[in-house]
Design an enzyme around this catalytic site. Structure first.
Site, PDB file in Angstrom:
ATOM      1  N   SER A 188       0.792  -1.228   0.000  1.00 17.96           N
ATOM      2  CA  SER A 188       0.000   0.000   0.000  1.00 17.96           C
ATOM      3  C   SER A 188       0.820   1.271   0.000  1.00 17.96           C
ATOM      4  O   SER A 188       0.290   2.334  -0.293  1.00 17.96           O
ATOM      5  CB  SER A 188      -0.921   0.010   1.207  1.00 17.96           C
ATOM      6  OG  SER A 188      -0.171   0.227   2.375  1.00 17.96           O
ATOM      7  N   HIS A 216      -5.351  -4.285   0.168  1.00 17.00           N
ATOM      8  CA  HIS A 216      -5.391  -3.127  -0.744  1.00 17.00           C
ATOM      9  C   HIS A 216      -5.786  -3.514  -2.169  1.00 17.00           C
ATOM     10  O   HIS A 216      -5.588  -2.732  -3.099  1.00 17.00           O
ATOM     11  CB  HIS A 216      -4.063  -2.371  -0.713  1.00 17.00           C
ATOM     12  CG  HIS A 216      -3.876  -1.669   0.591  1.00 17.00           C
ATOM     13  ND1 HIS A 216      -4.443  -0.442   0.861  1.00 17.00           N
ATOM     14  CD2 HIS A 216      -3.265  -2.064   1.725  1.00 17.00           C
ATOM     15  CE1 HIS A 216      -4.155  -0.099   2.105  1.00 17.00           C
ATOM     16  NE2 HIS A 216      -3.444  -1.066   2.649  1.00 17.00           N
ATOM     17  N   LYS A 247     -11.739  -1.086   3.608  1.00 23.04           N
ATOM     18  CA  LYS A 247     -11.148  -0.201   2.608  1.00 23.04           C
ATOM     19  C   LYS A 247     -12.117  -0.138   1.419  1.00 23.04           C
ATOM     20  O   LYS A 247     -13.170   0.476   1.558  1.00 23.04           O
ATOM     21  CB  LYS A 247      -9.703  -0.625   2.350  1.00 23.04           C
ATOM     22  CG  LYS A 247      -8.884  -0.327   3.637  1.00 23.04           C
ATOM     23  CD  LYS A 247      -7.458  -0.783   3.701  1.00 23.04           C
ATOM     24  CE  LYS A 247      -6.875  -0.485   5.095  1.00 23.04           C
ATOM     25  NZ  LYS A 247      -5.555  -1.052   5.338  1.00 23.04           N
TER      26      LYS A 247
HETATM   27  C1  PLP Z   1      -5.087  -1.701   6.704  1.00 22.44           C
HETATM   28  C2  PLP Z   1      -4.313  -2.985   6.568  1.00 22.44           C
HETATM   29  C3  PLP Z   1      -4.613  -4.120   7.331  1.00 22.44           C
HETATM   30  C4  PLP Z   1      -5.594  -4.048   8.457  1.00 22.44           C
HETATM   31  O1  PLP Z   1      -6.905  -4.039   7.997  1.00 22.44           O
HETATM   32  P1  PLP Z   1      -8.022  -3.307   8.907  1.00 22.44           P
HETATM   33  O2  PLP Z   1      -9.280  -3.899   8.433  1.00 22.44           O
HETATM   34  O3  PLP Z   1      -7.878  -1.837   8.633  1.00 22.44           O
HETATM   35  O4  PLP Z   1      -7.706  -3.652  10.323  1.00 22.44           O
HETATM   36  C5  PLP Z   1      -3.994  -5.313   7.043  1.00 22.44           C
HETATM   37  N1  PLP Z   1      -3.066  -5.413   6.058  1.00 22.44           N
HETATM   38  C6  PLP Z   1      -2.702  -4.330   5.335  1.00 22.44           C
HETATM   39  C7  PLP Z   1      -1.690  -4.485   4.267  1.00 22.44           C
HETATM   40  C8  PLP Z   1      -3.294  -3.086   5.578  1.00 22.44           C
HETATM   41  O5  PLP Z   1      -2.894  -2.013   4.903  1.00 22.44           O
END
Ligand code: PLP
Length: 404
Positions: A188, A216, A247
């Protein structure tokens, strides 16, 4: 010990390094994406948000809002318990079925966040499979690292996206030891994408399970949008697909999709699943509506990729140093914590454009950047204003351009 002094001193260190975090105080405006109200200095400003992870604006989609509202009216606010003790609502069951089908797996398991999904699954496998060796990409997310650390598995780190290095480590390991290869699809911060088929090739050669964090990519890649595993035709080869509902799906929650036996195992032995109350039913209903919409609307993904490609091309033409991202993420390199924060402040205060600075430890020191995430609803006029603002700030602050 003077605890208060200790806390204050550590925070003072952060401030000195220019990486003390200040949250933008926002009020999102449903139906006006990507606009939000920004509360600062006792006033309210309208700002254009350019750094949201609600990548496809699904958090405000009328179908999602309707599903959530209806579920709150019918089921109430909370789930009322852990999944085991009265907390399993029919929407959780429907959502797990949908996630399994979307990822072409036998089963799926919900968690309260993507973070908990990674932490619980990796620590549980590490603690229960005797002698497990985990081969982890060097740039894996903190939630995976913490999960692996918490488990008993021995960890080997392979160079980021370097399949030859992965194979070197696999070949050197005890052939009889159980193995797991852990990686992400879209990274990301740089916006690069892992060579999934090549990783599966070597993992299969050495009899290793594979674990892919699609956080992502969920909603954004593949004809039905389940992620890069779908796009690259490796869904059937990846043992465990992990993702988030927070997301591009636009709500909150996390999941794994895998075989029935594996999901049942984590359901039965994973503390982060067992000992935490279930997601509210309305959350599951909203995520379900969002995924059903995303599966049917590939044109959203095409528009999303077009917006990202257009922004990258326009910034590059102006000499703004965009990292060579092959995804929807547009990272712009600043390379200095204080300058990065200043650039972000100027964008907000002078241009009413919000892009959060990304500093250490999220990225290495010296690699501080602005991480821009265009969505299908960022139109040409908004993009004109963003590009002009960045050109202005780069000149004002004397930030290095791409060719220099
Ligand atoms: C944001 C993120 C997570 C965590 O996910 P959430 O649902 O926000 O707790 C896990 N892995 C990556 C690569 C992330 O960027």
């Amino acid at each position: 010990m003077n605890f208060e002094q200790f806390f204050a001193d550590r925070i003072a260190d952060l401030r000195r390094e220019g990486r003390y975090r200040i949250f933008a105080d926002l009020e999102r405006q449903a139906g006006a994406f990507p606009m939000a109200k920004n509360y600062r200095d006792g006033q309210v400003h309208d700002v254009t948000v350019w750094c949201s992870n609600d990548y496809l604006c699904m958090g405000q989609h009328p179908e999602v809002i309707r599903a959530m509202t209806e579920a709150v009216q019918t089921c109430g606010a909370g789930a009322g318990g852990t999944r085991n003790i009265s907390g399993t609502n029919h929407y959780h069951v429907l959502l797990e079925e949908e996630l399994a089908g979307w990822n072409r797996k036998e089963a799926a398991l919900l968690f309260n966040s993507g973070y908990v999904a990674n932490h619980t699954t990796l620590s549980t496998l590490g603690n229960t499979i005797p002698g497990l060796l985990i081969f982890s990409d060097a740039l894996n997310h903190n939630s995976m690292i913490e999960g692996m650390r918490h488990g008993k598995a021995h960890r080997h780190i392979w160079k980021h996206n370097d399949v030859a290095d992965l194979e070197r480590l696999l070949a050197a390991a005890d052939p009889a030891a159980p193995k797991l290869v852990a990686f992400e699809s879209v990274y990301s911060m740089d916006g690069d994408i892992a060579p999934l088929a090549a990783i599966c090739d070597v993992a299969e050669k050495y009899g290793a399970m594979t674990y892919c964090d699609e956080v992502h990519a969920v909603g954004m890649y593949g004809q039905e949008g389940s992620g890069v595993c779908e796009r690259d035709g490796v869904l059937e080869r990846v043992t465990i697909v992990q993702g988030t509902l927070a997301k591009a799906v636009g709500v909150v929650g996390g999941y794994i999709a895998a075989s029935h036996a594996l999901c049942d195992f984590v359901r039965s032995f994973g503390p982060g699943f067992i000992f935490s109350s279930a997601l509210p039913p309305a959350i599951a209903a909203g995520a379900l509506a969002s995924i059903r919409h995303l599966r049917r609307h590939n044109e959203l993904r095409l528009r999303h990729q077009e917006r990202a490609a257009t922004l990258k091309a326009r910034l590059t033409a102006e000499g703004i140093p965009v990292l060579p991202s092959v995804s929807h993420i547009v990272p712009v390199m600043v390379g200095d914590a204080a300058l990065c924060k200043q650039a972000s402040d100027d964008l907000l205060r002078r241009h009413n454009i919000y892009v959060q600075p990304i500093n250490y430890p999220t990225v290495p020191k010296g690699a501080e950047r602005l991480r821009i995430t265009p969505s299908p609803l960022h139109d040409d006029a908004m993009m004109d204003r963003l590009v002009a603002a960045l050109v202005d700030i780069w000149a004002n602050l004397g930030i290095r351009k791409a060719a220099e």
